[in-house]
Design a protein around this motif. Structure first.
Motif, PDB file in Angstrom:
ATOM      1  N   ARG A 167      73.747   5.281  52.957  1.00 16.69           N
ATOM      2  CA  ARG A 167      73.720   4.647  51.644  1.00 16.69           C
ATOM      3  C   ARG A 167      72.328   4.124  51.330  1.00 16.69           C
ATOM      4  N   LEU A 168      71.870   4.417  50.116  1.00 12.13           N
ATOM      5  CA  LEU A 168      70.561   3.964  49.668  1.00 12.13           C
ATOM      6  C   LEU A 168      70.698   3.184  48.366  1.00 12.13           C
ATOM      7  N   ASN A 169      69.841   2.178  48.227  1.00  9.18           N
ATOM      8  CA  ASN A 169      69.691   1.478  46.952  1.00  9.18           C
ATOM      9  C   ASN A 169      68.375   1.970  46.352  1.00  9.18           C
ATOM     10  N   VAL A 170      68.472   2.747  45.276  1.00  9.62           N
ATOM     11  CA  VAL A 170      67.299   3.394  44.683  1.00  9.62           C
ATOM     12  C   VAL A 170      67.037   2.790  43.303  1.00  9.62           C
ATOM     13  N   LYS A 171      65.792   2.323  43.079  1.00 11.51           N
ATOM     14  CA  LYS A 171      65.402   1.735  41.802  1.00 11.51           C
ATOM     15  C   LYS A 171      64.501   2.728  41.064  1.00 11.51           C
ATOM     16  N   VAL A 172      64.928   3.136  39.863  1.00 10.64           N
ATOM     17  CA  VAL A 172      64.254   4.207  39.128  1.00 10.64           C
ATOM     18  C   VAL A 172      63.970   3.769  37.695  1.00 10.64           C
ATOM     19  N   CYS A 173      62.819   4.170  37.180  1.00  6.74           N
ATOM     20  CA  CYS A 173      62.493   3.971  35.765  1.00  6.74           C
ATOM     21  C   CYS A 173      62.870   5.238  34.996  1.00  6.74           C
ATOM     22  N   GLY A 174      63.723   5.082  34.011  1.00  8.20           N
ATOM     23  CA  GLY A 174      64.148   6.229  33.228  1.00  8.20           C
ATOM     24  C   GLY A 174      65.476   5.954  32.557  1.00  8.20           C
ATOM     25  N   PRO A 175      65.902   6.849  31.643  1.00  6.43           N
ATOM     26  CA  PRO A 175      67.180   6.668  30.940  1.00  6.43           C
ATOM     27  C   PRO A 175      68.350   6.719  31.922  1.00  6.43           C
ATOM     28  N   THR A 176      69.175   5.673  31.926  1.00  4.34           N
ATOM     29  CA  THR A 176      70.182   5.479  32.968  1.00  4.34           C
ATOM     30  C   THR A 176      71.122   6.667  33.142  1.00  4.34           C
ATOM     31  N   SER A 177      71.737   7.135  32.071  1.00  2.00           N
ATOM     32  CA  SER A 177      72.724   8.207  32.201  1.00  2.00           C
ATOM     33  C   SER A 177      72.083   9.505  32.690  1.00  2.00           C
ATOM     34  N   SER A 178      70.878   9.797  32.214  1.00  3.37           N
ATOM     35  CA  SER A 178      70.185  11.026  32.623  1.00  3.37           C
ATOM     36  C   SER A 178      69.746  10.953  34.078  1.00  3.37           C
ATOM     37  N   VAL A 179      69.232   9.784  34.481  1.00  2.00           N
ATOM     38  CA  VAL A 179      68.825   9.603  35.876  1.00  2.00           C
ATOM     39  C   VAL A 179      70.037   9.747  36.795  1.00  2.00           C
ATOM     40  N   LEU A 180      71.159   9.131  36.423  1.00  5.28           N
ATOM     41  CA  LEU A 180      72.375   9.206  37.243  1.00  5.28           C
ATOM     42  C   LEU A 180      72.823  10.661  37.417  1.00  5.28           C
ATOM     43  N   SER A 181      72.776  11.449  36.331  1.00  6.12           N
ATOM     44  CA  SER A 181      73.153  12.869  36.408  1.00  6.12           C
ATOM     45  C   SER A 181      72.211  13.633  37.330  1.00  6.12           C
ATOM     46  N   ALA A 182      70.909  13.313  37.233  1.00  8.76           N
ATOM     47  CA  ALA A 182      69.927  13.995  38.077  1.00  8.76           C
ATOM     48  C   ALA A 182      70.143  13.665  39.550  1.00  8.76           C
ATOM     49  N   ILE A 183      70.430  12.399  39.836  1.00  7.61           N
ATOM     50  CA  ILE A 183      70.677  12.001  41.231  1.00  7.61           C
ATOM     51  C   ILE A 183      71.882  12.742  41.788  1.00  7.61           C
ATOM     52  N   ARG A 184      72.932  12.826  40.987  1.00  6.18           N
ATOM     53  CA  ARG A 184      74.155  13.504  41.437  1.00  6.18           C
ATOM     54  C   ARG A 184      73.956  14.999  41.662  1.00  6.18           C
ATOM     55  N   SER A 185      72.919  15.560  41.037  1.00  2.00           N
ATOM     56  CA  SER A 185      72.661  16.993  41.187  1.00  2.00           C
ATOM     57  C   SER A 185      71.890  17.327  42.464  1.00  2.00           C
TER      58      SER A 185
END
Length: 329
Positions: free
Chosen positions: A226-244
């Motif tokens: 498990r990681l806690n990742v802090k990212v700058c960017g649009p939330t929904s788009s970043v979440l989709s990218a992470i899941r991919s």
């Protein structure tokens, strides 16, 4: 110092303790964990000779508790969940009574004074036990366990009902006792074990399900990284990218920290390091990672995983199913 081999306690066709084996070395402080009804108190009762086993052996310093109970019990100081104190006695009267009861041959006044100083009850030595606070009664219970200077000290739920200050004091006292005694701490309070124990044994439904050094206990947890990742960017788009990202099994938003960054919980397949792939995926979108931290597995996660595995598996499948549905959406 303590050796338990294939210990069984059966009531009819119900097993309270089912073929458990473990050892505790001299000078160790061992946490004996388990949910209510797991077999902790039954095991402690057999180890101290208060309860006979159906089969198996329990030895204290090489002495079988059933074959030579008197010699074995001289090696043990025991504090049950409810301290065995006589409320109408003063602390002085009670400890002298225990001294005589145990047939102690150490210098009486010096030995009892040393115990009172160790557990910090000298200031209430001549007070009636009934008039003491629960914390002080607990200390008196610990004091009786120390009479005779036994090699092994066994505590069964020593901080139940105490306030936070009293809990810290008892934990510190247990650590102090561990310098000169072998200690077993039977409890279901997880922070207590992490705070004072060298090793953790977990029992569930009468069986040992984990036995590791405190710093290595995470080895029994077969969950995802498990990681806690802090990212700058649009939330929904970043979440989709992470899941991919290949190897990511689950991701969710933890919360926003400032105007343009968000924290995400990211879980990956065990044994797979996704950090480089995660970095490359987000960098390609010009979404910088400004923080990444391993969350690891807490003792609570580990405890739940080993004592409630079927339910945990169901919950994880349900959660993964929600994640897959969101991916498809």
């Amino acid at each position: 110092m303590i050796k338990i081999e294939h210990l069984v306690k059966r009531y009819g066709d119900k097993y309270a303790v089912n073929d458990i084996s473990f050892t505790v070395e001299e000078g160790e402080i061992v946490g004996f964990l388990g949910p209510n009804g797991a077999g902790k108190t039954t095991t402690m009762s057999m180890l101290t000779g208060f309860l006979s086993s159906t089969s198996g052996r329990a030895e204290i310093n090489g002495i079988d508790i059933l074959e030579d109970p008197i010699s074995a019990k001289k090696q043990i100081g025991y504090l049950p969940e409810n301290p065995p104190v006589y409320m109408e006695m003063t602390v002085r009267e009670y400890l002298n009574f225990i001294y005589d009861l145990k047939g102690c041959t150490l210098n009486r006044s010096m030995h009892l004074k040393e115990i009172c100083d160790t557990v910090r009850i000298s200031d209430v030595y001549d007070r009636v036990i009934r008039n003491l606070s629960k914390g002080y009664r607990q200390r008196v219970g610990i004091a009786q366990a120390l009479v005779g200077n036994p090699m092994v000290i066994i505590f069964d739920e020593p901080t139940v009902g105490l306030d936070p200050k009293q809990i810290i004091e008892i934990r510190n006292l247990i650590k102090t006792l561990g310098k000169n005694h072998t200690v077993i701490l039977s409890t279901h309070i997880l922070p207590e074990v992490q705070a004072v124990c060298d090793r953790i044994i977990i029992i569930n439904k009468g069986k040992i399900v984990a036995n590791e050094k405190t710093e290595d206990i995470s080895k029994v947890f077969e969950g995802s990284r498990r990681l806690n990742v802090k990212v700058c960017g649009p939330t929904s788009s970043v979440l989709s990218a992470i899941r991919s990202v290949q190897g990511v099994t689950y991701a969710e938003v933890l919360g926003s920290h400032d105007a343009d960054s968000t924290s995400y919980l990211v879980e990956s397949t065990p044994g797979v390091d996704i950090r480089k792939m995660l970095f490359n995926t987000l960098a390609a979108k010009s979404w910088p990672i400004i923080g990444i931290e391993s969350m690891g597995a807490s003792l609570e996660d580990i405890f739940i995983s080993v004592v409630d595995e079927p339910e945990q598996t169901t919950r994880k499948k349900r959660r993964r199913g929600r994640g897959d549905a969101e991916k498809e959406a």
